[in-house]
Design a protein around this motif. Structure first.
Motif, PDB file in Angstrom:
ATOM      1  N   VAL A  74      35.184  43.237  29.312  1.00  0.00           N
ATOM      2  CA  VAL A  74      36.160  43.119  31.234  1.00  0.00           C
ATOM      3  C   VAL A  74      36.035  41.731  31.857  1.00  0.00           C
ATOM      4  O   VAL A  74      36.759  40.530  32.299  1.00  0.00           O
ATOM      5  CB  VAL A  74      35.762  44.291  32.055  1.00  0.00           C
ATOM      6  N   PHE A  75      34.264  41.070  31.855  1.00  0.00           N
ATOM      7  CA  PHE A  75      34.104  40.333  32.284  1.00  0.00           C
ATOM      8  C   PHE A  75      34.421  38.378  31.305  1.00  0.00           C
ATOM      9  O   PHE A  75      34.613  37.509  31.392  1.00  0.00           O
ATOM     10  CB  PHE A  75      32.624  40.100  32.470  1.00  0.00           C
ATOM     11  N   GLN A  76      34.714  38.890  30.174  1.00  0.00           N
ATOM     12  CA  GLN A  76      35.071  37.706  29.384  1.00  0.00           C
ATOM     13  C   GLN A  76      36.650  37.420  29.618  1.00  0.00           C
ATOM     14  O   GLN A  76      37.115  36.177  29.679  1.00  0.00           O
ATOM     15  CB  GLN A  76      35.233  38.429  27.627  1.00  0.00           C
ATOM     16  N   SER A  77      37.492  39.126  29.732  1.00  0.00           N
ATOM     17  CA  SER A  77      39.055  38.584  29.759  1.00  0.00           C
ATOM     18  C   SER A  77      38.934  37.506  30.735  1.00  0.00           C
ATOM     19  O   SER A  77      40.416  37.646  31.238  1.00  0.00           O
ATOM     20  CB  SER A  77      38.904  39.976  30.076  1.00  0.00           C
ATOM     21  N   SER A  78      38.021  37.993  32.320  1.00  0.00           N
ATOM     22  CA  SER A  78      38.523  37.386  33.460  1.00  0.00           C
ATOM     23  C   SER A  78      37.826  36.155  33.506  1.00  0.00           C
ATOM     24  O   SER A  78      38.004  35.866  34.829  1.00  0.00           O
ATOM     25  CB  SER A  78      37.888  38.802  34.575  1.00  0.00           C
ATOM     26  N   ILE A  79      37.523  35.806  32.919  1.00  0.00           N
ATOM     27  CA  ILE A  79      36.698  33.985  33.320  1.00  0.00           C
ATOM     28  C   ILE A  79      38.070  33.109  32.059  1.00  0.00           C
ATOM     29  O   ILE A  79      38.549  33.633  31.873  1.00  0.00           O
ATOM     30  CB  ILE A  79      36.016  34.166  32.511  1.00  0.00           C
ATOM     31  N   THR A  80      38.180  32.006  32.669  1.00  0.00           N
ATOM     32  CA  THR A  80      39.096  31.012  32.993  1.00  0.00           C
ATOM     33  C   THR A  80      38.667  30.054  31.939  1.00  0.00           C
ATOM     34  O   THR A  80      37.099  29.191  32.269  1.00  0.00           O
ATOM     35  CB  THR A  80      40.017  31.120  33.464  1.00  0.00           C
ATOM     36  N   PHE A  81      38.740  28.948  30.921  1.00  0.00           N
ATOM     37  CA  PHE A  81      38.121  27.978  30.255  1.00  0.00           C
ATOM     38  C   PHE A  81      39.470  26.870  30.805  1.00  0.00           C
ATOM     39  O   PHE A  81      39.626  26.597  28.869  1.00  0.00           O
ATOM     40  CB  PHE A  81      37.960  28.187  28.804  1.00  0.00           C
ATOM     41  N   PRO A  82      39.958  26.482  31.343  1.00  0.00           N
ATOM     42  CA  PRO A  82      41.091  25.902  31.401  1.00  0.00           C
ATOM     43  C   PRO A  82      40.319  24.386  30.933  1.00  0.00           C
ATOM     44  O   PRO A  82      38.905  23.232  31.160  1.00  0.00           O
ATOM     45  CB  PRO A  82      40.853  25.167  33.043  1.00  0.00           C
ATOM     46  N   ASP A  83      40.665  23.640  29.877  1.00  0.00           N
ATOM     47  CA  ASP A  83      40.164  21.816  29.202  1.00  0.00           C
ATOM     48  C   ASP A  83      38.494  22.287  28.626  1.00  0.00           C
ATOM     49  O   ASP A  83      38.093  21.236  28.345  1.00  0.00           O
ATOM     50  CB  ASP A  83      40.022  21.081  30.062  1.00  0.00           C
ATOM     51  N   GLY A  84      38.539  23.706  28.050  1.00  0.00           N
ATOM     52  CA  GLY A  84      36.878  24.598  27.479  1.00  0.00           C
ATOM     53  C   GLY A  84      36.272  24.454  28.305  1.00  0.00           C
ATOM     54  O   GLY A  84      34.945  24.891  27.769  1.00  0.00           O
ATOM     55  N   SER A  85      36.320  24.237  29.394  1.00  0.00           N
ATOM     56  CA  SER A  85      35.670  24.180  30.968  1.00  0.00           C
ATOM     57  C   SER A  85      35.238  25.840  30.886  1.00  0.00           C
ATOM     58  O   SER A  85      35.742  26.497  31.108  1.00  0.00           O
ATOM     59  CB  SER A  85      35.526  23.182  31.819  1.00  0.00           C
ATOM     60  N   PHE A  86      34.016  26.439  31.195  1.00  0.00           N
ATOM     61  CA  PHE A  86      33.614  27.300  32.148  1.00  0.00           C
ATOM     62  C   PHE A  86      33.934  26.888  33.441  1.00  0.00           C
ATOM     63  O   PHE A  86      33.468  26.452  34.035  1.00  0.00           O
ATOM     64  CB  PHE A  86      32.091  27.652  32.030  1.00  0.00           C
ATOM     65  N   THR A  87      34.406  28.302  34.080  1.00  0.00           N
ATOM     66  CA  THR A  87      34.867  28.679  36.020  1.00  0.00           C
ATOM     67  C   THR A  87      34.823  29.898  35.787  1.00  0.00           C
ATOM     68  O   THR A  87      35.493  31.188  35.310  1.00  0.00           O
ATOM     69  CB  THR A  87      36.025  27.648  35.705  1.00  0.00           C
ATOM     70  N   LEU A  88      34.654  30.357  37.162  1.00  0.00           N
ATOM     71  CA  LEU A  88      34.565  31.342  37.891  1.00  0.00           C
ATOM     72  C   LEU A  88      35.685  31.284  38.791  1.00  0.00           C
ATOM     73  O   LEU A  88      35.756  32.872  39.824  1.00  0.00           O
ATOM     74  CB  LEU A  88      33.738  31.820  38.633  1.00  0.00           C
ATOM     75  N   GLY A  89      36.956  30.442  38.253  1.00  0.00           N
ATOM     76  CA  GLY A  89      37.897  30.110  39.434  1.00  0.00           C
ATOM     77  C   GLY A  89      38.811  32.040  39.454  1.00  0.00           C
ATOM     78  O   GLY A  89      38.724  32.779  41.074  1.00  0.00           O
ATOM     79  N   ASN A  90      38.661  32.917  39.049  1.00  0.00           N
ATOM     80  CA  ASN A  90      39.389  34.384  39.091  1.00  0.00           C
ATOM     81  C   ASN A  90      38.552  35.206  39.185  1.00  0.00           C
ATOM     82  O   ASN A  90      39.165  35.805  40.348  1.00  0.00           O
ATOM     83  CB  ASN A  90      39.782  34.675  37.276  1.00  0.00           C
ATOM     84  N   TYR A  91      37.122  34.975  39.730  1.00  0.00           N
ATOM     85  CA  TYR A  91      36.508  36.059  40.663  1.00  0.00           C
ATOM     86  C   TYR A  91      36.828  35.616  42.224  1.00  0.00           C
ATOM     87  O   TYR A  91      36.354  36.441  43.279  1.00  0.00           O
ATOM     88  CB  TYR A  91      35.162  36.182  40.148  1.00  0.00           C
ATOM     89  N   GLN A  92      36.861  34.062  42.386  1.00  0.00           N
ATOM     90  CA  GLN A  92      36.730  33.662  43.732  1.00  0.00           C
ATOM     91  C   GLN A  92      38.292  33.864  44.044  1.00  0.00           C
ATOM     92  O   GLN A  92      38.602  34.693  45.472  1.00  0.00           O
ATOM     93  CB  GLN A  92      36.498  32.014  43.600  1.00  0.00           C
ATOM     94  N   ALA A  93      38.666  33.463  43.538  1.00  0.00           N
ATOM     95  CA  ALA A  93      40.417  34.634  43.787  1.00  0.00           C
ATOM     96  C   ALA A  93      40.756  35.815  44.344  1.00  0.00           C
ATOM     97  O   ALA A  93      41.569  35.912  44.824  1.00  0.00           O
ATOM     98  CB  ALA A  93      41.942  34.311  43.224  1.00  0.00           C
ATOM     99  N   ALA A  94      39.922  36.601  43.253  1.00  0.00           N
ATOM    100  CA  ALA A  94      40.131  38.056  43.431  1.00  0.00           C
ATOM    101  C   ALA A  94      39.518  38.466  45.017  1.00  0.00           C
ATOM    102  O   ALA A  94      39.321  39.441  45.955  1.00  0.00           O
ATOM    103  CB  ALA A  94      39.787  38.901  42.685  1.00  0.00           C
ATOM    104  N   TRP A  95      38.369  37.937  45.338  1.00  0.00           N
ATOM    105  CA  TRP A  95      37.027  37.590  46.465  1.00  0.00           C
ATOM    106  C   TRP A  95      38.411  38.030  47.475  1.00  0.00           C
ATOM    107  O   TRP A  95      38.690  38.539  48.937  1.00  0.00           O
ATOM    108  CB  TRP A  95      36.199  36.816  45.795  1.00  0.00           C
ATOM    109  N   GLN A  96      38.679  36.237  47.330  1.00  0.00           N
ATOM    110  CA  GLN A  96      39.665  36.355  49.200  1.00  0.00           C
ATOM    111  C   GLN A  96      41.027  36.942  48.771  1.00  0.00           C
ATOM    112  O   GLN A  96      41.361  37.264  49.550  1.00  0.00           O
ATOM    113  CB  GLN A  96      39.933  34.723  48.391  1.00  0.00           C
ATOM    114  N   ARG A  97      41.534  37.052  47.806  1.00  0.00           N
ATOM    115  CA  ARG A  97      43.524  37.930  47.519  1.00  0.00           C
ATOM    116  C   ARG A  97      42.740  39.022  47.933  1.00  0.00           C
ATOM    117  O   ARG A  97      43.696  39.519  48.585  1.00  0.00           O
ATOM    118  CB  ARG A  97      43.599  37.320  46.834  1.00  0.00           C
TER     119      ARG A  97
END
Length: 243
Positions: free
Chosen positions: A9-32
């Motif tokens: 689940v953790f891997q499926s919810s991480i985004t990798f734009p341009d090959g970089s690591f980001t936790l943007g989905n967690y921030q978006a889910a927390w706020q929304r």
């Protein structure tokens, strides 16, 4: 093995734009999902219910394990019988009682219905029964009363059982969706599971955000279990030593 589903689940919810690591989905889910207030509500309810269950279970468990009074076995059997009754069967009388007490749509409606639990009483009773009675007799000879024996001798020795009860109760209350759904309608009383359910309805097709929200809701209970797993295993393994 326990962590493998969460890792997926953790891997499926991480985004990798341009090959970089980001936790943007967690921030978006927390706020929304507005999980901050939901986390606060769930923490308050879970800790309150856990504290009340520990108190009631310790007192009743000690009485059933050590005190001799008429009807003790019948009371124990009655407590065990409550374990086979689903909470859903009791929801209508509980709702009526809470309504007449003007407790619907309050924190008390989420706390009082599960303030005592037959499993917790039986768990503490079994663990207290496994502790040698000679320790209590020695304390009594030194002038300790029943309450002092319970708080200063029995409870420290029953730490594994207390941790086990804490984990069972806290995790159960944290994951509970039924009580908030039935007893509350005010948005400010939303718990984590209710917020997660609403989040799922809102973002049905956005799997990245959904998986991120699931991880956010799971992290607290997983963290607690990892901390208390040694005491948890010891407590479960010791509760059936003596009848």
């Amino acid at each position: 093995m326990i962590l493998s589903p969460l890792i997926v689940v953790f891997q499926s919810s991480i985004t990798f734009p341009d090959g970089s690591f980001t936790l943007g989905n967690y921030q978006a889910a927390w706020q929304r999902g507005n999980f901050l207030s939901a986390f606060a509500n769930s923490t308050l309810v879970a800790l309150s219910v856990t504290a009340l269950q520990i108190i009631t279970s310790a007192l009743c468990g000690y009485a059933l394990a050590r005190l001799n009074f008429k009807g003790k076995q019948a009371i124990l059997l009655l407590i065990l019988a409550t374990l086979v009754i689903p909470f859903q069967l009791l929801v209508i009388p509980i709702f009526i009682i809470l309504k007449y007490a003007h407790l619907i749509n309050t924190y008390w409606s989420l706390i009082l219905p599960t303030a005592a639990n037959g499993f917790g009483i039986f768990l503490m009773r079994q663990y207290f029964a496994s502790i040698p009675i000679e320790l209590e007799e020695a304390a009594t000879l030194d002038g300790a009363n029943r309450l002092q024996v319970l708080t200063q001798i029995m409870l420290p020795l029953a730490r594994p059982a207390l941790v086990t009860l804490f984990l069972f109760t806290f995790i159960g209350e944290w994951n509970d969706l039924f009580k908030p759904l039935v007893f509350t309608t005010r948005p400010e009383l939303r718990t984590v599971q209710l917020a997660l359910s609403e989040f799922q309805e809102q973002f049905t097709n956005d799997w990245s955000l959904l998986m991120a929200a699931v991880v956010i809701a799971t992290i607290p209970v997983l963290f607690l279990f990892l901390i208390g797993q040694k005491q948890f295993i010891q407590g479960i393994g010791s509760t059936g030593i003596k009848n």
